[in-house]
Design a protein around this motif. Structure first.
Motif, PDB file in Angstrom:
ATOM      1  N   TYR A 258      -0.990 -33.651  -8.360  1.00  0.00           N
ATOM      2  CA  TYR A 258      -1.246 -33.775  -6.961  1.00  0.00           C
ATOM      3  C   TYR A 258      -0.412 -32.466  -6.442  1.00  0.00           C
ATOM      4  N   ASP A 259       0.356 -31.813  -7.134  1.00  0.00           N
ATOM      5  CA  ASP A 259       0.966 -30.433  -6.497  1.00  0.00           C
ATOM      6  C   ASP A 259       1.041 -29.384  -7.433  1.00  0.00           C
ATOM      7  N   GLY A 260       1.385 -29.496  -8.846  1.00  0.00           N
ATOM      8  CA  GLY A 260       1.408 -28.496  -9.733  1.00  0.00           C
ATOM      9  C   GLY A 260       0.364 -27.571 -10.091  1.00  0.00           C
ATOM     10  N   VAL A 261      -1.075 -28.425 -10.068  1.00  0.00           N
ATOM     11  CA  VAL A 261      -1.976 -27.492 -10.306  1.00  0.00           C
ATOM     12  C   VAL A 261      -2.611 -26.634  -9.104  1.00  0.00           C
ATOM     13  N   TRP A 262      -1.744 -26.807  -7.952  1.00  0.00           N
ATOM     14  CA  TRP A 262      -2.091 -25.965  -6.982  1.00  0.00           C
ATOM     15  C   TRP A 262      -1.241 -24.696  -6.834  1.00  0.00           C
ATOM     16  N   ASN A 263      -0.284 -24.667  -7.674  1.00  0.00           N
ATOM     17  CA  ASN A 263       0.724 -23.388  -7.731  1.00  0.00           C
ATOM     18  C   ASN A 263       0.037 -22.150  -7.627  1.00  0.00           C
ATOM     19  N   ARG A 264      -0.863 -21.814  -8.613  1.00  0.00           N
ATOM     20  CA  ARG A 264      -1.591 -20.491  -8.487  1.00  0.00           C
ATOM     21  C   ARG A 264      -2.529 -20.418  -7.291  1.00  0.00           C
ATOM     22  N   TYR A 265      -3.023 -21.449  -6.952  1.00  0.00           N
ATOM     23  CA  TYR A 265      -3.767 -21.306  -5.800  1.00  0.00           C
ATOM     24  C   TYR A 265      -3.113 -20.874  -4.500  1.00  0.00           C
ATOM     25  N   ASN A 266      -1.772 -21.576  -4.381  1.00  0.00           N
ATOM     26  CA  ASN A 266      -0.910 -21.081  -3.107  1.00  0.00           C
ATOM     27  C   ASN A 266      -0.306 -19.711  -3.254  1.00  0.00           C
ATOM     28  N   LYS A 267      -0.029 -19.361  -4.708  1.00  0.00           N
ATOM     29  CA  LYS A 267       0.289 -17.830  -4.747  1.00  0.00           C
ATOM     30  C   LYS A 267      -0.801 -16.916  -4.413  1.00  0.00           C
ATOM     31  N   ILE A 268      -2.169 -17.079  -4.659  1.00  0.00           N
ATOM     32  CA  ILE A 268      -3.301 -16.427  -4.311  1.00  0.00           C
ATOM     33  C   ILE A 268      -3.180 -16.316  -2.799  1.00  0.00           C
ATOM     34  N   GLN A 269      -3.140 -17.305  -2.149  1.00  0.00           N
ATOM     35  CA  GLN A 269      -3.192 -17.422  -0.674  1.00  0.00           C
ATOM     36  C   GLN A 269      -2.156 -16.644  -0.020  1.00  0.00           C
ATOM     37  N   LEU A 270      -0.790 -16.741  -0.704  1.00  0.00           N
ATOM     38  CA  LEU A 270       0.150 -16.105  -0.179  1.00  0.00           C
ATOM     39  C   LEU A 270      -0.215 -14.281  -0.367  1.00  0.00           C
ATOM     40  N   LYS A 271      -0.740 -14.213  -1.381  1.00  0.00           N
ATOM     41  CA  LYS A 271      -0.771 -12.775  -1.895  1.00  0.00           C
ATOM     42  C   LYS A 271      -1.881 -12.250  -0.989  1.00  0.00           C
ATOM     43  N   LYS A 272      -3.085 -13.019  -0.600  1.00  0.00           N
ATOM     44  CA  LYS A 272      -4.009 -12.661   0.402  1.00  0.00           C
ATOM     45  C   LYS A 272      -3.578 -12.381   1.854  1.00  0.00           C
ATOM     46  N   LYS A 273      -2.472 -13.213   2.169  1.00  0.00           N
ATOM     47  CA  LYS A 273      -1.899 -13.286   3.491  1.00  0.00           C
ATOM     48  C   LYS A 273      -1.148 -11.884   3.482  1.00  0.00           C
ATOM     49  N   GLU A 274      -0.447 -11.534   2.652  1.00  0.00           N
ATOM     50  CA  GLU A 274       0.590 -10.611   2.518  1.00  0.00           C
ATOM     51  C   GLU A 274      -0.423  -9.162   2.512  1.00  0.00           C
ATOM     52  N   GLY A 275      -1.405  -9.187   1.956  1.00  0.00           N
ATOM     53  CA  GLY A 275      -2.239  -8.138   2.012  1.00  0.00           C
ATOM     54  C   GLY A 275      -2.787  -7.776   3.206  1.00  0.00           C
ATOM     55  N   LYS A 276      -2.979  -8.668   4.137  1.00  0.00           N
ATOM     56  CA  LYS A 276      -3.643  -8.814   5.386  1.00  0.00           C
ATOM     57  C   LYS A 276      -2.743  -8.135   6.459  1.00  0.00           C
ATOM     58  N   GLU A 277      -1.387  -8.547   6.392  1.00  0.00           N
ATOM     59  CA  GLU A 277      -0.250  -8.094   7.082  1.00  0.00           C
ATOM     60  C   GLU A 277      -0.116  -6.795   7.560  1.00  0.00           C
ATOM     61  N   PRO A 278      -0.125  -5.930   6.490  1.00  0.00           N
ATOM     62  CA  PRO A 278      -0.105  -4.580   6.799  1.00  0.00           C
ATOM     63  C   PRO A 278      -1.190  -3.931   7.592  1.00  0.00           C
ATOM     64  N   GLN A 279      -2.444  -4.259   7.400  1.00  0.00           N
ATOM     65  CA  GLN A 279      -3.578  -3.866   8.195  1.00  0.00           C
ATOM     66  C   GLN A 279      -3.197  -4.233   9.662  1.00  0.00           C
ATOM     67  N   LYS A 280      -2.765  -5.343   9.774  1.00  0.00           N
ATOM     68  CA  LYS A 280      -2.652  -5.765  11.166  1.00  0.00           C
ATOM     69  C   LYS A 280      -1.423  -4.836  11.919  1.00  0.00           C
ATOM     70  N   ASN A 281      -0.707  -4.655  11.031  1.00  0.00           N
ATOM     71  CA  ASN A 281       0.478  -3.831  11.713  1.00  0.00           C
ATOM     72  C   ASN A 281       0.202  -2.192  12.020  1.00  0.00           C
ATOM     73  N   ASP A 282      -0.750  -1.706  10.845  1.00  0.00           N
ATOM     74  CA  ASP A 282      -1.403  -0.529  10.843  1.00  0.00           C
ATOM     75  C   ASP A 282      -2.052  -0.364  12.200  1.00  0.00           C
ATOM     76  N   LYS A 283      -2.982  -1.468  12.561  1.00  0.00           N
ATOM     77  CA  LYS A 283      -3.717  -1.384  13.935  1.00  0.00           C
ATOM     78  C   LYS A 283      -2.910  -1.260  15.054  1.00  0.00           C
ATOM     79  N   LYS A 284      -1.772  -2.014  14.988  1.00  0.00           N
ATOM     80  CA  LYS A 284      -0.784  -2.073  16.082  1.00  0.00           C
ATOM     81  C   LYS A 284      -0.143  -0.658  16.326  1.00  0.00           C
ATOM     82  N   SER A 285       0.040  -0.104  15.194  1.00  0.00           N
ATOM     83  CA  SER A 285       1.093   1.117  15.288  1.00  0.00           C
ATOM     84  C   SER A 285       0.012   2.240  15.914  1.00  0.00           C
ATOM     85  N   ILE A 286      -1.392   2.073  15.418  1.00  0.00           N
ATOM     86  CA  ILE A 286      -2.173   3.099  16.032  1.00  0.00           C
ATOM     87  C   ILE A 286      -2.524   3.152  17.699  1.00  0.00           C
TER      88      ILE A 286
END
Length: 286
Positions: A258-286
């Protein structure tokens, strides 16, 4: 394609965490004892789940031992071992050998050729001892290779190949529990295959490698669809698990399903989220 069936450590009680590690260390020890360091190198978390499940179901007599190892040279580690640990060790090595054989045939990897040569004699002895499981692994990987050559986007078919492989491994012996164990293994195998494809998709696209999710990736609602498929697979697996009279270590088993099998999925989602954050910040700085 392994390493997805693990515990969710923060949600597990300390005593259960210790017991889980003891099962894992027991498998590692048996692999080393039966097949040497080369066998030990095939160790996976996924077979630890199978050990705990089958031990709980069949109430196998389990012995407690303590040993040192290269990873823990100073303090002896508690290890839980029984006849199912030996079976899991055999399946672990057999899977590794067939996987290396497949890598050599498909990609001509020198590392795979050398490694399969080291494991060859051991794997052939296991195959002779467990012809049903050996045949299932071989035929499933062959069918999966056909899907890859055809560049199939039929997710049910491709994931089903790995599902059929896993269902045979879960059937330790043919008895009244066979049907539920088969369905558990089948849907867990499909979950593992789809999760692996989901994790590797972007890299496979860049390298122009086969991935059954490529066609779905270009469609609207790709992320939602993938999560929906994964949820369906693990839900079917969990339904079958709850039919089994498992009492011992049931909290560990439920933690994994119920929880453990989703460990990698949750890490993938976190990685994708972190990957998108810099793009948002870049747009704001421009």
């Amino acid at each position: 394609m392994f390493g997805y069936v693990t515990i969710c450590e923060p949600e597990l009680k300390v005593k259960d965490l210790r017991k889980y590690k003891a099962y894992y260390c027991g498998l590692c020890h048996i692999l080393k004892d039966k097949y040497g360091i080369s066998g030990q190198m095939t160790l996976t978390y996924d077979m630890t789940f199978a050990i705990i499940l089958l031990t709980s179901l069949y109430e196998s007599q389990t012995r407690t031992e303590s040993h040192r190892c290269k990873v823990h040279p100073v303090k002896k580690q508690m290890m839980l071992e029984n006849e199912i640990t030996g079976y899991a060790a055999d399946m672990n090595l057999l899977l590794a050998w067939y996987h290396l054989e497949d890598d050599w045939k498909d990609e001509k990897k020198v590392s795979a050729f050398l490694a399969k040569g080291v494991l060859g004699r051991k794997a052939k002895r296991i195959a002779a001892k467990y012809p049903r499981q050996s045949r299932a692994i071989r035929e499933s990987l062959e069918e999966l290779a056909v899907c890859e050559r055809e560049n199939s986007t039929d997710i049910d078919r491709t994931a089903g190949c790995f599902g059929h492989l896993m269902e045979e491994l879960f059937v330790w012996q043919k008895d009244m529990w066979e049907k539920s164990l088969r369905r558990m293994g089948f849907f867990l195998g499909k979950f593992i295959y789809i999760m692996d494809a989901y994790e590797d998709l972007e890299e496979d696209i860049q390298k122009n490698c086969y991935n059954p999710l490529k066609e779905l990736y270009g469609q609207k609602g790709y992320e939602e669809k993938c999560r929906e498929i994964l949820c369906m697979m693990i839900a079917e697996c969990s339904v079958e698990f709850e039919k089994l009279p498992c009492i011992v270590d049931v909290d560990i088993l439920r933690n994994i399903l119920y929880d453990g099998v989703w460990n990698r999925y949750n890490k993938i989602q976190l990685k994708k989220k972190e990957g998108k954050e810099p793009q948002k910040n870049d747009k704001k700085s421009i």
